[in-house]
Each structure stands twice: as structure tokens, then as C-alpha cells.
Design a protein around this motif. Sequence first.
Motif, PDB file in Angstrom:
ATOM      1  N   ALA A 108       0.762  -1.294  -0.019  1.00 50.97           N
ATOM      2  CA  ALA A 108      -0.047   0.222  -0.116  1.00 50.97           C
ATOM      3  C   ALA A 108       0.916   1.230   0.148  1.00 50.97           C
ATOM      4  O   ALA A 108       0.695   2.156  -0.752  1.00 50.97           O
ATOM      5  N   VAL A 109       1.824   1.182   0.715  1.00 48.46           N
ATOM      6  CA  VAL A 109       2.823   2.402   0.747  1.00 48.46           C
ATOM      7  C   VAL A 109       3.611   2.538  -0.460  1.00 48.46           C
ATOM      8  O   VAL A 109       3.758   3.786  -0.837  1.00 48.46           O
ATOM      9  N   SER A 110       3.978   1.432  -0.971  1.00 50.73           N
ATOM     10  CA  SER A 110       4.618   1.474  -2.227  1.00 50.73           C
ATOM     11  C   SER A 110       3.865   2.407  -3.212  1.00 50.73           C
ATOM     12  O   SER A 110       4.339   2.871  -4.150  1.00 50.73           O
ATOM     13  N   GLY A 111       2.452   1.867  -3.367  1.00 47.03           N
ATOM     14  CA  GLY A 111       1.666   2.360  -4.386  1.00 47.03           C
ATOM     15  C   GLY A 111       1.748   4.025  -4.260  1.00 47.03           C
ATOM     16  O   GLY A 111       1.430   4.828  -5.372  1.00 47.03           O
ATOM     17  N   LEU A 112       1.888   4.568  -3.084  1.00 48.36           N
ATOM     18  CA  LEU A 112       1.860   6.071  -3.049  1.00 48.36           C
ATOM     19  C   LEU A 112       2.843   6.913  -3.602  1.00 48.36           C
ATOM     20  O   LEU A 112       2.821   7.882  -3.939  1.00 48.36           O
ATOM     21  N   LYS A 113       3.988   6.169  -3.914  1.00 48.75           N
ATOM     22  CA  LYS A 113       5.014   6.742  -4.286  1.00 48.75           C
ATOM     23  C   LYS A 113       4.921   7.418  -5.898  1.00 48.75           C
ATOM     24  O   LYS A 113       5.570   8.534  -6.111  1.00 48.75           O
ATOM     25  N   PHE A 114       4.001   6.795  -6.611  1.00 51.50           N
ATOM     26  CA  PHE A 114       3.712   7.158  -7.936  1.00 51.50           C
ATOM     27  C   PHE A 114       3.026   8.521  -7.944  1.00 51.50           C
ATOM     28  O   PHE A 114       3.043   9.178  -8.989  1.00 51.50           O
ATOM     29  N   ALA A 122      -0.585   5.775 -10.839  1.00 49.54           N
ATOM     30  CA  ALA A 122      -1.508   6.341  -9.941  1.00 49.54           C
ATOM     31  C   ALA A 122      -3.035   6.104 -10.219  1.00 49.54           C
ATOM     32  O   ALA A 122      -3.802   5.743  -9.348  1.00 49.54           O
ATOM     33  N   ASP A 123      -3.353   6.446 -11.300  1.00 46.87           N
ATOM     34  CA  ASP A 123      -4.836   6.398 -11.760  1.00 46.87           C
ATOM     35  C   ASP A 123      -5.488   4.899 -11.678  1.00 46.87           C
ATOM     36  O   ASP A 123      -6.555   4.629 -11.098  1.00 46.87           O
ATOM     37  N   ARG A 124      -4.575   3.864 -12.290  1.00 42.02           N
ATOM     38  CA  ARG A 124      -5.023   2.474 -12.222  1.00 42.02           C
ATOM     39  C   ARG A 124      -5.137   1.945 -10.545  1.00 42.02           C
ATOM     40  O   ARG A 124      -5.934   1.296 -10.267  1.00 42.02           O
ATOM     41  N   THR A 155      -5.672   3.675  -8.212  1.00 44.81           N
ATOM     42  CA  THR A 155      -6.939   4.329  -7.492  1.00 44.81           C
ATOM     43  C   THR A 155      -8.107   3.636  -7.743  1.00 44.81           C
ATOM     44  O   THR A 155      -8.978   3.389  -7.342  1.00 44.81           O
ATOM     45  N   THR A 156      -8.294   3.298  -9.063  1.00 44.75           N
ATOM     46  CA  THR A 156      -9.608   2.744  -9.819  1.00 44.75           C
ATOM     47  C   THR A 156      -9.350   1.185  -9.654  1.00 44.75           C
ATOM     48  O   THR A 156     -10.626   0.405  -9.817  1.00 44.75           O
ATOM     49  N   GLN A 157      -8.317   0.517  -9.466  1.00 42.35           N
ATOM     50  CA  GLN A 157      -8.181  -0.679  -9.330  1.00 42.35           C
ATOM     51  C   GLN A 157      -7.492  -1.301  -7.894  1.00 42.35           C
ATOM     52  O   GLN A 157      -6.456  -1.422  -8.075  1.00 42.35           O
ATOM     53  N   PRO A 158      -8.400  -0.979  -6.790  1.00 45.13           N
ATOM     54  CA  PRO A 158      -7.692  -1.023  -5.608  1.00 45.13           C
ATOM     55  C   PRO A 158      -6.916  -2.383  -5.380  1.00 45.13           C
ATOM     56  O   PRO A 158      -6.176  -2.540  -4.529  1.00 45.13           O
ATOM     57  N   ASN A 159      -7.383  -3.609  -5.815  1.00 44.79           N
ATOM     58  CA  ASN A 159      -6.581  -4.721  -5.604  1.00 44.79           C
ATOM     59  C   ASN A 159      -5.342  -5.136  -6.461  1.00 44.79           C
ATOM     60  O   ASN A 159      -4.832  -6.231  -6.550  1.00 44.79           O
TER      61      ASN A 159
END
Length: 428
Positions: free
Chosen positions: A226-232, A327-329, A331-335
Motif C-alpha cells: 500500500a505504501v509502495s503504491g503512494l510513491k507514484f 496512480a490512476d489505475r 486508485t480505480t483498481q484497488p486490488n
Amino acid sequence: MAGRREKYGQSIRGSRIAGAIAIGVLLGCVFAFLYPNGFFSPDPRSQSRPVSKSNLQVDSPNCESTERVNMMKSENRKLSEKNAELQKQVRELNQKLQAAQQGNGRTQEQLVVSSQPQKAGPFGVVKSLRTNPPVMPDESVNPRLAKLLAEIAVGKEVIVALANSNVKSMLEVWFNSIKKVGIPNYLVVALDDAIVEFCKENDVPVYKRDPDENVDFIGKSGGNHAVSGLKFRILREFLQLGYGVLLSDVDIVYLQNPFDHLYRDSDVESMSDGHNNMTAYGYNDVFDEPSMGWARYAHTMRIWVYNSGFFYIRPTIPSIELLDRVADRLTTQPNSWDQAVFNEELAFPSHPGYIGLYASRRTMDIYLFMNSKVLFKTVRKDANLKKLKPVIVHVNYHPDKFPRMKAVVEYYVNGKQDALDAFPDGSV
């Protein structure tokens, strides 16, 4: 008698000649004193009058030629400077045009094109454009971050890591290894207040973003993925400010300065999850379908994915588009997994119904930018490879990250030869 008279006459004539010469010399000295400019010299006052331009042209053609050459050189130099300034203005205008965004809720497509058509060169020497131009820095995006980066970045480049309190122990190994190498340009983006204080206590450059509900919730309580995804989302501002970023997870040990080993010729330069030359750099994989008979073999190209926990990204339009897409994906694809999305956006070509990302990419040397599978499965068992000193070791393949990070430090920094021996190739 006659002989004596002849000799006497000759002596008189010699005396007369000598006397005449003496008188002539004396008169010459007198006239030289009285008339130093001679009898026929022009009026001395005329000597002091300035020479007219017409006289200069007649008497001094060489001087005029030299002056004209110097004047032409000066004019040519001024024109060259003006031309360079105009070219600079054209480049700046092109960059501003590329960076402009269209309002009304629609994103403008930004294209980087060659301003001048070019002829193709001889066979074997033609090379395509690999390096996209950087964006125009825009400090209005985040003046506080711009000021901080101006103080710590070197050559408009910086290592950036995101961290919350869940990774505090690994973060300490991470920044201590950076300090040991002597890398000055690094920054921790703190996702909670405890990390801010921890970094300040250890004299580590730290930055905490302005409050953002969506980011703060994940940053304070999220796990690694989850944290890794924030970097984008967070990295976008760094690129908009014109900085090249070496994004780093905290489960990494630094052994050399990575900026000394970058090529900087691509939008994205990433380490690989591959464990040998084939898997890291690509290979021809043959798919066998016996029911097709003669055409049973189909050739495919395969390459193992880039690691989204360590990559260098240049401040270009394709790079920013990559961050936006991922980042968009997410957000729209949470899994979805950020590393999978990162690689799909870099690799998938344009096809019906989809426009691919036109970003250039480079795979890092797997023995310099080493993942933990390469280290524990191959390198530690090979006498020659063990002598190599990697730039970084990323403990990405193993869940027991902290003890393996400390073992890497013991082996490569402190010289303990058996530091890696106790660990299995994989995880148990």
C-alpha cells in the motif's frame, strides 16, 4: 730640382683638398644645427596637423583592411550570439508548449517531436532519439519542496524513499549505509510524525507532505504494498520541479554511490527482478503447440519485470505520464499490485482500444544493482562473483528482510566472510 718642385706642388694640392673637406664638414654641421628639418621640408606646423581620412585611405591601406576585418568579426560574433539566444528561446517555448495543460477537465495530449526533419545517414550509423528533453521546472507546484531540494540535491538529482513507523528498523540500516558511502543527496518522505522525529534525531534529511486525507490514511497504517503504491502520486511533484529521482525502497543496502553508475539516456532506468542475463535482459521463448503440426512452434519474447522499488526516473513528459497512469489505475483498481501495473504501462504496446506509453527504458546491470535472489542463489556460491562489490543490494525476494540486510552489511562492509552462509536460498 725639378723633382723637388713636383713633390712640393702635390703637397700643396693635398693640403687644399683636405682644407676644402674640413670646411665642408664644418658648414654641414652649422646648417644641420640651424635647419634641422632641411632646406626643402614643409612648414613644421603642418607636421602637427592630424592626418585626414582620405590621406589615411591612400597612405594606409593595410590599416583599413585590418579594421574592416575586425569589424566584420565583431558583427559575426554578435550575430552568432543573437542566433544562439533565439534558438534558446525556441527551445524554451517548445518546452512550455509541451508542458501546458488544457483545462475543462480534459488532459492535453503532449507530444515530443523533432523540430527539424533530418536525412538518414549511411547504413549502420543511424541512431534514433533515445533521450527525451526534460520538462520546464515549475516551482509553483510546491515551493516548500522546491526550496528543500535546492539545498540537498546534487546535479538536480536525489534519492527518495517513503517510510512510516512500520519500517523504522530497516530505514535505519538504509540511511546508515548511505551515510557510510558518503552520498549527500537523499531524502526521506515521512508518512507519519514519528518518522519525522526519528530522521531529525539522526540528522537525516526529511520531508513531510501537506495534509492529504487519502495519502495520510494509507501512509500511516498501510503495509509495504500500500505504501509502495503512494510513491507514484508523490513523485510527480519532484519531476515537475525538474529533478531526476532515484526512487528507493528502504529494504536496500547501499555499498557505492548509484549516481556514478547511471546512464541517464532513458526516461526510466530500473533494476530487474531477473536472476541471470536471460531473465533480466530478455530472451526468445518458444511456445510448443503440437496440435498445430508443422506450425507447432511459436516464438515469443520474454523478460522478467522491473522492480518498482528501485528505479531512476528522469523529469520528462513520458515519465510524468507513467506516474499518472500508474496512480490512476491503483486508485480505480484497488486490488492491483503497483509493480505489475508499473511494468504493464511500460511494456504494453499500442493496439486497438489502447494507446501505449511512449517512454524509453533501460535495465540496470544485475550484478551492480543486485536483487537478493541473485545474491543468495548465485553470487555467494561463486568464488569470482563474490569478489564483486555491488552498488546496492535490494532484499526484495525474501520476507526476513531486516536480518538479511544486516548480514549484507556484515559481509560487504565489515568483511565477515561467513555472514551470508546461514540463510537459505529462498524463504522457509
